[in-house]
Structure formats: C-alpha cells, structure tokens
Design an enzyme around this catalytic site. Structure first.
Site, short mmCIF file in Angstrom:
data_model
loop_
_atom_site.label_atom_id
_atom_site.label_comp_id
_atom_site.label_asym_id
_atom_site.label_seq_id
_atom_site.Cartn_x
_atom_site.Cartn_y
_atom_site.Cartn_z
N ASP A 154 62.22 46.19 28.98
CA ASP A 154 63.14 47.14 28.01
C ASP A 154 64.37 46.86 26.17
O ASP A 154 64.93 45.73 26.42
CB ASP A 154 63.95 48.13 29.14
CG ASP A 154 64.21 49.07 28.72
OD1 ASP A 154 63.79 50.03 27.26
OD2 ASP A 154 65.08 49.99 29.09
N GLU A 249 55.86 50.22 23.29
CA GLU A 249 56.24 51.53 23.09
C GLU A 249 57.16 50.60 22.12
O GLU A 249 57.50 50.71 21.98
CB GLU A 249 57.35 52.08 24.40
CG GLU A 249 58.28 53.09 23.16
CD GLU A 249 58.65 53.97 24.92
OE1 GLU A 249 58.17 54.09 26.80
OE2 GLU A 249 60.03 53.89 25.50
#
Ligand code: ZN
Length: 468
Positions: A154, A249
């Site tokens: 992340d 992403e």
C-alpha cells in the site's frame, strides 16, 4: 480427540501426499504439525521441522515455513482480485485480525485484501512485508479460508519498494504518485499538439457528462500531473507488463488539492493511451477522509462529484478506489450507488481501534494507562497523520467508570487520539522491554473471540452500508 496433547485448529487439517498437516497451539505458541503417516519422509515436504516423536513433526511459524506452506497449499498464497466488482482492503497492523475478518468475509461476496500495509505503517509497527504476508497466510491456513485473498503493498513511492513487495508475492501495488504531483505548477509554454487534439479539439462525453477543457484547465492538468503520469508509466512498464502478475492501483489521493473530474479524466486517459493497464485509481475526493472517523464535509457536493468520477471510471473500464475508508458510514451508500457496486475500499486504523476497544472492555486499568500515554505523545504522532483532533474534547477518563470506557470509542476525538498513536504505543520501551506491546498481545490472545466478534460487527457495518 484426533491429536491429543495439542489444541488443534480443526479447520486447518489438510492432507497432502502421505502427510496430514495442521496448525495447533500449546501454551502461547502456535505452530504447524506434520503427521507423517506410514513413516513417510517429512523432509520431502520442505518444512524446517523438528520431530515430536511418533511420526509427528513441529514447524515454527517462520517466513521460510510460510513459503513452503504457500507452495503446498495454494489457497494460502495471495491472488489477484482487484478486478472483481467489489474488493475490500483490511490493513491489519497487528497481524492478528485476519481470523475475525475471515469470520465476516466467509459469508460475503467480496474479495478481501487481508494483507495490506503501507511503508509508514511498517515503520511505525516495526514490521516487514514478510511479516504482513505471513500473518495473513497463516491465518488463512488456520481458519481454512479457501475463497482467495489479496496482498496490497500500500502507498508505495519508490521502484525499490514496489519490486520488493512484488518479489515477495504481493498481488497488488498501490502506487503513491503524490511526490510527483506538482500542485500549483504552471505551464509557461504553449500546449503541445498531441494534447490539443485529444482534449481541446475533440468533443468528449462520459455517460451523460460533457468533459470540457478550457486552455487553462488543460495547461494546469499537464503541469500538475505530467510527471506523476510518467512515474506511473515507468513503474508499470518496469514491473507489471512482463515481470510480475499483479494488480496495479494508481493513487493520486495523498495531495493537498481535490482531484477534479477533469484531472481524473486526464490522468486516466493519458495512462490508457500509453497502454498502462491498471485496475483502480484513487482520486482525492472533496471533503475530508480523516482516519478512523466518518466523512467530514458537504455530502451533497461529494455525491455530485463522485457521480462523475464513477462515470469516468466506468467509461474507461476500471474501478474507483476509496482510501481511508474506515468508518465513512455517511457516504458508503452513495459510493455503492454511484459506482453501481464496483469499487475498492481500504480500511486499516479501524481494525486497530477495535483491538483497543477490546482492551477497554477487558482490562480497564491497562486501557487507562495507555490512554494517558497516548495523550502525552499525541503531538509527536501528529507528524505522521493529517487530523484535526481537538484534545480538549477528549473526556477526562479519571471521572469515568470502567464500564464507560468502551463508549469512548464512539467519540471522534478519542478515536483519532488512539488511532494515530498506535506506532508509539506499540514500540515504546522502558529498560529494553516494551511498555505495552507484550501485555497487549497477551490480552488479545486471551480475548481472541471478543476481538473476532468486534471485527465482525464493526467491519460488518461497513459492508452493510456499502450494500455488500
Ligand atoms: Zn491514499
């Protein structure tokens, strides 16, 4: 009893070749047991294990053994899942929340990212990506969860971190482009032709919305985002195109200014025209998505803007990703409706807050100690997180009865106080030993069922309002 002497995790019993492999615990230790039937040679499985006699072997929960387990039992390996309609990120900073998440996600048609941690969180909790992945894999094995889960590296900001996470088997990377977004930059030169033809000459609509760039707006998009787009392209072509099979992403949310629909459209189209394949984009939405509390801002405005953001994502064929999604209850129904049930939501801090709520319920005096400590270190912790906490609104807990302590977790100021101090709470030492960490983990082990139930209830509320 099948295996006397251990506390066997029944759902973990698996057979492979001539072996039965399962997880068990004894005292405070959890480990893998390999039962070699008919005197089979246990070394053929690859675990680093010691003999317990009687054809049984014990393997510790090390990274090496986790790698062996992932090979032997593929359901314990993360897989890609961002392409599914609904996916949900569960940042488990403590490495103990996955069993509770499994209780919940077992019964929902949503793809879970059980492993999800940012570098900031790794640093603050002294964990590594190996720990994060292994904790999820071991929990999945222990609980017999076979529906598949993902692992999200992340908010990664460098090629080194991206490659490191991918090389360990992470199946999703959230590329944080914030350092390459040049807010307030201006384009002095004239607009290059290749931009003009695409954004000024062409009539653009997405769904019912016309996308109309003025010269100035286009200049601003180029000046602010060109470098970030270049960064995302480099990362994609270096790692995703050929080398690793993982979801990509693109995150442009950690920046000071709100992403306008025009900017979102521009970034997405530039990436797609460059043949970058990504599954999600995380724009910075209007209003405030502060950690661990509900949305702050004009809900009608949010609704108006996410309608267009969702339309852009649908137009190009990817999903919106909602960051800092913990506890955004007032906007969840809007997100679900406007995206037509296609989204990725990330949560993290709220899982830690549930763990601390369990502490307030089961050991009020330890909670009081930590609460006071958190107040004393709050200013330090604020270096890492954007919050508007007003400490004067935190009730004086000396005046509260023990049974009133759990209610503190309904108070936004307390939520943020406890939320952002997690790193200092977990890492503080006195005379070379942790002040709270060991006591906390002992308590969470003892009250595992309470923690699981708390997660099912609280994360369950997220799923319910997202209409999952
Ligand atoms: Zn973010």
């Amino acid at each position: 009893m099948l295996y006397p002497g251990f506390n066997v995790f029944e759902k973990s019993i698996n057979e492979i070749n001539s072996f039965v492999v399962f997880m068990a615990s004894e005292n405070d230790e959890t480990f893998i047991v390999i039962d070699a039937k008919n005197g089979a040679d246990v070394t053929s499985l690859g675990f680093n294990a010691v003999s317990l006699g009687d054809g049984k072997f014990k393997a510790a929960l090390t990274h090496e053994n986790a790698c062996v387990m992932r090979k032997l039992f593929p359901f314990t390996s993360p897989v890609r899942g961002l392409g599914k309609p609904v996916s949900f990120g569960l940042g488990d900073r403590l490495g103990i929340a996955t069993p509770g998440h499994i209780d919940l996600f077992q019964n929902h048609d949503v793809f879970p990212m059980f492993a999800q941690q940012s570098i900031r969180e790794l640093t603050l909790t002294n964990r590594t990506y190996k720990d994060v992945l292994d904790a999820a894999s071991f929990a999945v094995f222990r609980e017999g969860f076979k529906k598949g889960f993902g692992a999200d590296g992340d908010h990664l900001k460098t090629a080194e971190d991206v490659e490191y996470a991918l090389s360990l088997g992470f199946t999703m990377i959230t590329l944080d482009c914030s350092e390459h977004i040049k807010n307030n930059a201006v384009l002095d030169s004239t607009i290059p032709d290749h931009y003009k033809t695409r954004y000024l000459d062409e009539k653009i609509t997405v769904g019912d919305y016309p996308i109309v760039f003025s010269q100035d707006e286009l200049k601003e998009c180029i000046a602010v985002y060109e470098q970030a787009i270049g960064f995302a392209k480099d990362i994609y072509f270096n790692f995703f195109e050929k080398k690793y099979d993982a979801d990509f992403e693109v995150s442009i949310d950690e920046t000071i200014s709100v992403t306008t629909p025009l900017q979102h459209y521009f970034v997405a189209r530039e990436l797609l025209e460059a043949k970058v394949k990504f599954a999600t984009i995380a724009p910075r939405f209007c209003g405030e998505f502060q950690k661990g509390i509900d949305y702050i801002g004009d809900i009608a405005q949010f609704e108006k803007e996410i309608k267009i953001h969702a339309e852009i994502a649908r137009h190009f064929g990817y999903k919106l990703s909602i960051h800092s999604g913990s506890d955004k209850f007032s906007v969840f129904p809007i997100i679900s409706r406007e995206t037509k049930g296609n989204f990725h939501v990330k949560t993290a801090g709220t899982n830690w807050l549930e763990a601390m709520r369990v502490v307030a319920i089961t050991d009020p005096s330890l909670y009081r100690e930590i609460h006071k400590f958190a107040l004393s270190v709050f200013d330090d912790a604020k270096k890492y997180y954007q919050v508007t906490t007003d400490l004067s609104k935190v009730p004086d807990i000396t005046g509260l009865k023990d049974e009133e302590l759990p209610n503190l977790f309904e108070n936004n100021e307390v939520r943020q106080l406890i939320h952002i101090t997690y790193g200092i709470i977990l890492s503080s030492k006195k005379d070379n030993s942790f002040i709270y960490k060991d006591r906390l983990y002992k308590l969470w082990r003892q009250y595992e069922d309470e923690f699981r139930k708390a997660l099912v209830k609280h994360i369950g509320k997220h799923l319910e309002l997202l209409h999952i």
